[in-house]
Design a protein around this motif. Structure first.
Motif, PDB file in Angstrom:
ATOM      1  N   VAL A 101       0.837  -1.196   0.000  1.00  0.00           N
ATOM      2  CA  VAL A 101       0.000   0.000   0.000  1.00  0.00           C
ATOM      3  C   VAL A 101       0.874   1.249   0.000  1.00  0.00           C
ATOM      4  N   ARG A 102       1.904   1.246   0.815  1.00  0.00           N
ATOM      5  CA  ARG A 102       2.808   2.398   0.876  1.00  0.00           C
ATOM      6  C   ARG A 102       3.437   2.678  -0.482  1.00  0.00           C
ATOM      7  N   GLU A 103       3.860   1.629  -1.170  1.00  0.00           N
ATOM      8  CA  GLU A 103       4.486   1.804  -2.476  1.00  0.00           C
ATOM      9  C   GLU A 103       3.501   2.346  -3.510  1.00  0.00           C
ATOM     10  N   ARG A 111       0.981   4.283  -2.849  1.00  0.00           N
ATOM     11  CA  ARG A 111       0.839   5.706  -2.495  1.00  0.00           C
ATOM     12  C   ARG A 111       2.028   6.513  -2.997  1.00  0.00           C
ATOM     13  N   GLU A 112       3.240   6.011  -2.727  1.00  0.00           N
ATOM     14  CA  GLU A 112       4.453   6.738  -3.105  1.00  0.00           C
ATOM     15  C   GLU A 112       4.610   6.864  -4.618  1.00  0.00           C
ATOM     16  N   CYS A 113       4.369   5.791  -5.326  1.00  0.00           N
ATOM     17  CA  CYS A 113       4.597   5.788  -6.774  1.00  0.00           C
ATOM     18  C   CYS A 113       3.525   6.525  -7.557  1.00  0.00           C
ATOM     19  N   GLU A 131      -4.489   7.217  -2.911  1.00  0.00           N
ATOM     20  CA  GLU A 131      -4.765   6.260  -1.837  1.00  0.00           C
ATOM     21  C   GLU A 131      -5.443   5.020  -2.413  1.00  0.00           C
ATOM     22  N   GLU A 181      -9.132  -1.025  -0.628  1.00  0.00           N
ATOM     23  CA  GLU A 181      -9.060  -2.476  -0.467  1.00  0.00           C
ATOM     24  C   GLU A 181     -10.390  -3.078  -0.892  1.00  0.00           C
ATOM     25  N   TYR A 208      -5.738  -4.639  -3.540  1.00  0.00           N
ATOM     26  CA  TYR A 208      -5.631  -3.186  -3.458  1.00  0.00           C
ATOM     27  C   TYR A 208      -5.785  -2.631  -4.859  1.00  0.00           C
ATOM     28  N   CYS A 226      10.644   3.794  -7.999  1.00  0.00           N
ATOM     29  CA  CYS A 226       9.820   4.725  -7.223  1.00  0.00           C
ATOM     30  C   CYS A 226      10.422   4.990  -5.872  1.00  0.00           C
TER      31      CYS A 226
END
Length: 70
Positions: free
Chosen positions: A2-4, A6-8, A12, A15, A20, A70
């Motif tokens: 999930v973090r990746e 968001r970052e890439c 948001e 689920e 995701y 990323c």
């Protein structure tokens, strides 16, 4: 995972049934889940065929061509 996402992609993920999902630019859906063996990543995409050539998402110019960057 999930973090990746968001970052890439700068959005948001939601689920849905243990998967995701994001919507981004010309991608109607990018669906990601861990494989049954727990060692693989399963990615499914659906394109938005109505999107034009300039259909980018947030931060499009900042995203490298590969996720590993990323």
């Amino acid at each position: 995972m999930v973090r990746e996402l968001r970052e890439c992609f700068g959005v948001e993920p939601s689920e849905v049934d243990g998967h995701y999902q994001i919507r981004y630019g010309a991608l109607a859906v990018l669906d990601v889940r861990i494989g049954e063996d727990g060692k693989s990543l399963v990615v499914t995409t659906e394109s938005n065929l109505d999107a034009g050539d300039d259909a980018g998402g947030p931060g499009q110019a900042e995203i490298p061509g590969t996720v590993s960057g990323c």
